[in-house]
Design a protein around this motif. Sequence first.
Motif, PDB file in Angstrom:
ATOM      1  N   THR A   1       0.851  -1.177   0.000  1.00 37.47           N
ATOM      2  CA  THR A   1       0.000   0.000   0.000  1.00 37.47           C
ATOM      3  C   THR A   1       0.893   1.235   0.000  1.00 37.47           C
ATOM      4  N   GLY A   2       0.311   2.404  -0.205  1.00 35.53           N
ATOM      5  CA  GLY A   2       1.074   3.643  -0.225  1.00 35.53           C
ATOM      6  C   GLY A   2       1.868   3.890   1.049  1.00 35.53           C
ATOM      7  N   PRO A   3       1.248   3.762   2.237  1.00 29.84           N
ATOM      8  CA  PRO A   3       1.999   3.952   3.479  1.00 29.84           C
ATOM      9  C   PRO A   3       3.119   2.933   3.677  1.00 29.84           C
ATOM     10  N   ASP A   4       2.938   1.706   3.174  1.00 31.64           N
ATOM     11  CA  ASP A   4       4.009   0.704   3.242  1.00 31.64           C
ATOM     12  C   ASP A   4       5.216   1.181   2.439  1.00 31.64           C
ATOM     13  N   VAL A   5       4.943   1.706   1.251  1.00 34.32           N
ATOM     14  CA  VAL A   5       6.016   2.182   0.376  1.00 34.32           C
ATOM     15  C   VAL A   5       6.767   3.325   1.050  1.00 34.32           C
ATOM     16  N   ASN A   6       6.032   4.270   1.634  1.00 35.42           N
ATOM     17  CA  ASN A   6       6.682   5.402   2.302  1.00 35.42           C
ATOM     18  C   ASN A   6       7.533   4.932   3.474  1.00 35.42           C
ATOM     19  N   SER A   7       7.066   3.972   4.223  1.00 32.26           N
ATOM     20  CA  SER A   7       7.839   3.433   5.351  1.00 32.26           C
ATOM     21  C   SER A   7       9.104   2.745   4.852  1.00 32.26           C
TER      22      SER A   7
ATOM     23  N   PHE B   1       4.410 -15.580  -0.582  1.00 31.49           N
ATOM     24  CA  PHE B   1       4.017 -14.604   0.423  1.00 31.49           C
ATOM     25  C   PHE B   1       5.171 -14.356   1.380  1.00 31.49           C
ATOM     26  N   LEU B   2       5.363 -13.090   1.715  1.00 21.30           N
ATOM     27  CA  LEU B   2       6.333 -12.683   2.724  1.00 21.30           C
ATOM     28  C   LEU B   2       5.609 -12.685   4.059  1.00 21.30           C
ATOM     29  N   ILE B   3       6.085 -13.517   4.975  1.00 25.84           N
ATOM     30  CA  ILE B   3       5.404 -13.710   6.246  1.00 25.84           C
ATOM     31  C   ILE B   3       6.260 -13.138   7.374  1.00 25.84           C
ATOM     32  N   ASN B   4       5.615 -12.458   8.306  1.00 22.07           N
ATOM     33  CA  ASN B   4       6.231 -11.998   9.555  1.00 22.07           C
ATOM     34  C   ASN B   4       7.282 -10.892   9.368  1.00 22.07           C
ATOM     35  N   ALA B   5       7.233 -10.168   8.256  1.00 20.05           N
ATOM     36  CA  ALA B   5       8.138  -9.023   8.063  1.00 20.05           C
ATOM     37  C   ALA B   5       7.472  -7.802   8.673  1.00 20.05           C
ATOM     38  N   GLN B   6       8.240  -7.036   9.415  1.00 17.16           N
ATOM     39  CA  GLN B   6       7.690  -5.868  10.101  1.00 17.16           C
ATOM     40  C   GLN B   6       7.925  -4.621   9.261  1.00 17.16           C
ATOM     41  N   ILE B   7       6.831  -4.009   8.801  1.00 22.21           N
ATOM     42  CA  ILE B   7       6.891  -2.707   8.140  1.00 22.21           C
ATOM     43  C   ILE B   7       6.102  -1.757   9.025  1.00 22.21           C
ATOM     44  N   ASN B   8       6.816  -0.887   9.722  1.00 26.65           N
ATOM     45  CA  ASN B   8       6.183   0.017  10.672  1.00 26.65           C
ATOM     46  C   ASN B   8       5.244   0.979   9.946  1.00 26.65           C
TER      47      ASN B   8
ATOM     48  N   ILE C   1      10.123  -0.849  -5.438  1.00 24.24           N
ATOM     49  CA  ILE C   1      10.691  -1.475  -4.244  1.00 24.24           C
ATOM     50  C   ILE C   1      10.781  -2.970  -4.499  1.00 24.24           C
ATOM     51  N   LYS C   2      11.975  -3.501  -4.356  1.00 26.18           N
ATOM     52  CA  LYS C   2      12.240  -4.910  -4.629  1.00 26.18           C
ATOM     53  C   LYS C   2      12.636  -5.604  -3.330  1.00 26.18           C
ATOM     54  N   LEU C   3      12.436  -6.904  -3.298  1.00 31.67           N
ATOM     55  CA  LEU C   3      12.848  -7.729  -2.171  1.00 31.67           C
ATOM     56  C   LEU C   3      13.867  -8.736  -2.676  1.00 31.67           C
TER      57      LEU C   3
END
Length: 126
Positions: free
Chosen positions: A5-11, A32-39, A90-92
């Motif tokens: 989402t937009g706020p995820d990208v900004n964080s 799926f990316l599980i248990n990753a913390q994006i404040n 944004i890449k992982l």
Amino acid sequence: GGVLTGPDVNSLRRQHASLKGSYIKTMGNELFLINAQINPYQFAQQEKYDPKQSRKLLVTKKELQEIQEALTQKGLSIVPLAFFIAHNHIKLEFALARGKKEYEKRETIKNRDLQRRLDRIKKNYA
């Protein structure tokens, strides 16, 4: 990349994320990316935001087939390494990894304890 989402990208742009303890899991024909913390982004007003929610990863069919074939081998898992920005996307970065055997874990602990003792002795004589 992933579905964000937009706020995820900004964080993520402000490096307010952590991959500690996270992993990637295949569910059906998706990753799926599980248990990753994006404040949460401080300027976005989000109701019921879960910083550790599961996030879908976007990969091609060919990449997904290669990953699934590699996962059929015993002991391999997908480990997320880092988020990075490439051409405004944004890449992982992730890798296929094999877990340590029990004796390897014991050896690592033994070496760490030995190094700690040596550092303590050096500190006392310095």
